[in-house]
Scaffold this active site. Structure first.
Site, PDB file in Angstrom:
ATOM      1  N   ILE A   1       0.833  -1.193   0.000  1.00 42.97           N
ATOM      2  CA  ILE A   1       0.000   0.000   0.000  1.00 42.97           C
ATOM      3  C   ILE A   1       0.870   1.246   0.000  1.00 42.97           C
ATOM      4  CG2 ILE A   1      -1.814   1.224   1.253  1.00 42.97           C
ATOM      5  CD1 ILE A   1      -2.279  -1.522   2.727  1.00 42.97           C
ATOM      6  N   CYS A   2       0.538   2.172  -0.864  1.00 42.54           N
ATOM      7  CA  CYS A   2       1.258   3.430  -0.886  1.00 42.54           C
ATOM      8  C   CYS A   2       0.503   4.434  -0.026  1.00 42.54           C
ATOM      9  CB  CYS A   2       1.368   3.954  -2.319  1.00 42.54           C
ATOM     10  SG  CYS A   2       2.269   5.487  -2.422  1.00 42.54           S
ATOM     11  N   LEU A   3       0.969   4.572   1.172  1.00 41.13           N
ATOM     12  CA  LEU A   3       0.268   5.455   2.107  1.00 41.13           C
ATOM     13  C   LEU A   3       1.331   6.095   2.992  1.00 41.13           C
ATOM     14  CD1 LEU A   3      -2.557   6.306   3.054  1.00 41.13           C
ATOM     15  CD2 LEU A   3      -2.537   4.371   4.610  1.00 41.13           C
TER      16      LEU A   3
END
Lengths: 404, 153
Positions: B88-90
């Site tokens: 996840i790109c967070l």
């Protein structure tokens, strides 16, 4: 043919190992087209060579040959510093002897991109531009007498060592992301206040780190932004990062690069101090020193160090890879190997201006995303080539960028 | 063992997650490792993931809360900020992590990410391209994948 750096001479069919299909295939190389596997159309091929008949017919003699010297090829000519007392930091020039001669099957085909040549050239270009590049291998546990390099440093990068390297670089370091530590003096200067009814009735009645409620009469640390924490909660955080957990207010750091950068950013906004890209413009007036430190885990614990390391100070060097046979390869599944190689190369590229962003690699300057596990190696490296040179500013993890 | 030394904060967080779960989110620790959570997030309504049940895994590293939890989608999902490995790109899972955040806030942020895909900061370049060039079609694909892989069956 493996050691010759020449070109593919004739057009006859040759054996290649396809990393997609995990087997050897026969391809007739043509100078005008890319090498592609006849069965899967993939481009992840390695010239297959079998100078000595291999007892295991499914594997080439050296299954890692294109990558077996990941460091040695591009490191030769750069000082490799060992922080271990057992090494000889005064004489880093010894180390290149320990690397086996440059070999790269990529070099044999002028149409294939040679990653190591590329890395080496890029490093050389950086060095020519005033960069000071150090590779530091930290020795945490190994004893002096146990110091023993594997015959080929590249061997370290297959098997458990590679995993360790990747883990350390990619995952396991909480310092990897975010802001640098707060300066010791700033932490020491934080006032201690006593919890009173006023605080308890405010929204600050709970420590945001441990989530426990404060109690009246308790001593707590107060940040300049007025947020308060237990000393045992905030100090460990500030030793990692300089920001307030609640509002991200930043304390001063001891990191001159970071301080300069933040100043620059708040100031003129000129972050790209290097006039990069080889248009031969800048050498002269302002020498920009760029210093890179790449910390690698100590590689040799797993290789025949007499177990005097002891001391078990909880680091992750060596010895956790299970049955490593001294000096030998631990076989890594090819798919896994490819994945690791991608990781490894991207890690290496950190020192050339790339960093991991959101677990996907992107340049901090151009913000281009580079890699996907789908990409073939040559695809990746071509992208590196295409984008690599206009990404000159360093940032991030254990890479220091000094401008004098 | 791994569980004997569980910090109080983790115990508190776990208790609260179980007793007052956030809407559309469930997280329960594994029996043999209290730092490993099985997570389910319901696809937010009015998103292409509506109706889907997404499984995730969440692990609290030794350094937690000084380091962020590690979270990954186990259910296949078509989203520009989530790659095919479920990563996840967070930002709060990376450089914007703060120890004031917690499991609950992380999962709420992930849920919000499902409602608001951000193709300008992609993790999956191809999906992001698709999203930017033809959003309607990308949304259709996301719905299709939700049906195919996240139907909870």
């Amino acid at each position: 043919m493996a050691s010759a750096g020449g070109t593919v001479v004739d057009g006859g069919p040759q054996l290649y190992f396809c990393y997609e299909c995990n087997r050897t295939v026969t391809v007739t190389p043509s100078p005008n087209t890319d090498l592609l596997c006849p069965s899967c159309d993939g481009g992840f091929l390695e010239e297959y060579e079998d100078p000595n008949p291999n007892p295991n017919p499914h594997l080439p003699l050296d299954p890692f040959s294109p990558f077996s010297d990941p460091l040695s090829v591009f490191l030769s000519g750069f000082p490799l510093l060992f922080s271990s007392s057992s090494s000889d930091p005064q004489n880093p020039r010894n180390f290149p002897n320990l690397f086996s001669p440059t070999r790269s099957s990529y070099a044999q085909d002028p149409h294939m991109f040679d990653p190591y040549a590329f890395l080496q050239n890029h490093l050389a270009a950086l060095a020519a531009g005033g960069a000071n590049i150090e590779f530091v291998v930290a020795n945490n546990t190994s004893s002096e007498q146990g110091f023993q390099l594997p015959a080929n440093l590249g061997d370290y990068f297959v098997g458990p060592g590679l995993e360790q390297l990747i883990q350390q670089l990619a995952e396991n370091d909480p310092n990897r992301y975010g802001t640098p530590p707060a300066s010791k003096s700033a932490v020491n200067a934080l006032p201690t206040i006593t919890v009173d009814d006023g605080l308890l009735s405010s929204e600050l009645a709970q420590c945001a780190v441990c989530k426990d409620d404060f109690e009246r009469g308790m001593d707590v640390k107060q940040m300049p932004c007025k947020h308060v924490y237990h000393s045992d909660c905030i100090v460990p955080w500030l030793e990692l990062h300089n920001s307030c957990p609640v509002c991200r207010y930043e304390l001063p750091t001891d990191d001159p690069d970071y301080e300069n950068r933040t100043q620059r950013e708040t100031g003129s906004g000129n972050t790209n101090a290097v006039s990069g890209s080889g248009d031969g413009g800048s050498p002269g007036q302002r020498m920009v020193e760029r210093r890179f430190r790449i910390a690698l885990p100590w590689p040799f614990g797993a290789f025949g160090s007499p177990e005097s390391s002891g001391s078990g100070d909880g680091n992750n060097s060596g010895n956790n890879g299970g049955g490593s046979n001294p000096g030998g390869y631990t076989y890594v599944e090819r798919e896994q190997e490819k994945k690791m190689l991608i990781d490894y190369l991207t890690q290496c590229l950190l020192c050339f201006g790339w960093r991991i962003s959101c677990t996907l690699e992107a340049c901090i300057m151009c913000d281009k995303r580079m890699f996907d596990y789908d990409s073939s190696i040559s695809e990746i490296l071509l992208k590196v080539e295409e984008w690599g040179f206009h990404c000159e500013t360093m940032d991030g993890y254990r890479i220091y960028y000094n401008e004098d | 063992m791994a569980n004997s030394n569980l910090p109080r904060r983790i115990i508190k967080e776990t208790q609260r997650l179980l007793s007052e779960p956030a809407p559309g989110i469930s997280a329960s620790p594994s029996e043999d490792n209290m730092r490993y959570f099985n997570v389910m997030i319901l696809g937010p309504s009015q998103s292409p993931y509506e109706g889907g049940v997404f499984k995730l895994e969440l692990f609290l590293p030794e350094e937690y809360p000084m380091a962020a939890p590690k979270v990954r989608f186990l259910t296949k999902i078509y989203h520009p900020n989530i790659d095919k490995l479920g990563r996840i790109c967070l930002d709060i899972l990376k450089d914007k992590w703060s120890p004031a955040l917690q499991i609950r806030t992380v999962l709420l942020s992930i849920q919000a990410l499902l409602s608001a895909p951000n193709p300008d900061d992609p993790l999956s370049e191809n999906i992001a391209k698709h999203w930017k060039s033809n959003e309607a079609e990308a949304v259709e694909t996301a719905k299709e994948w939700t049906r195919l892989y996240a139907s909870g069956a």
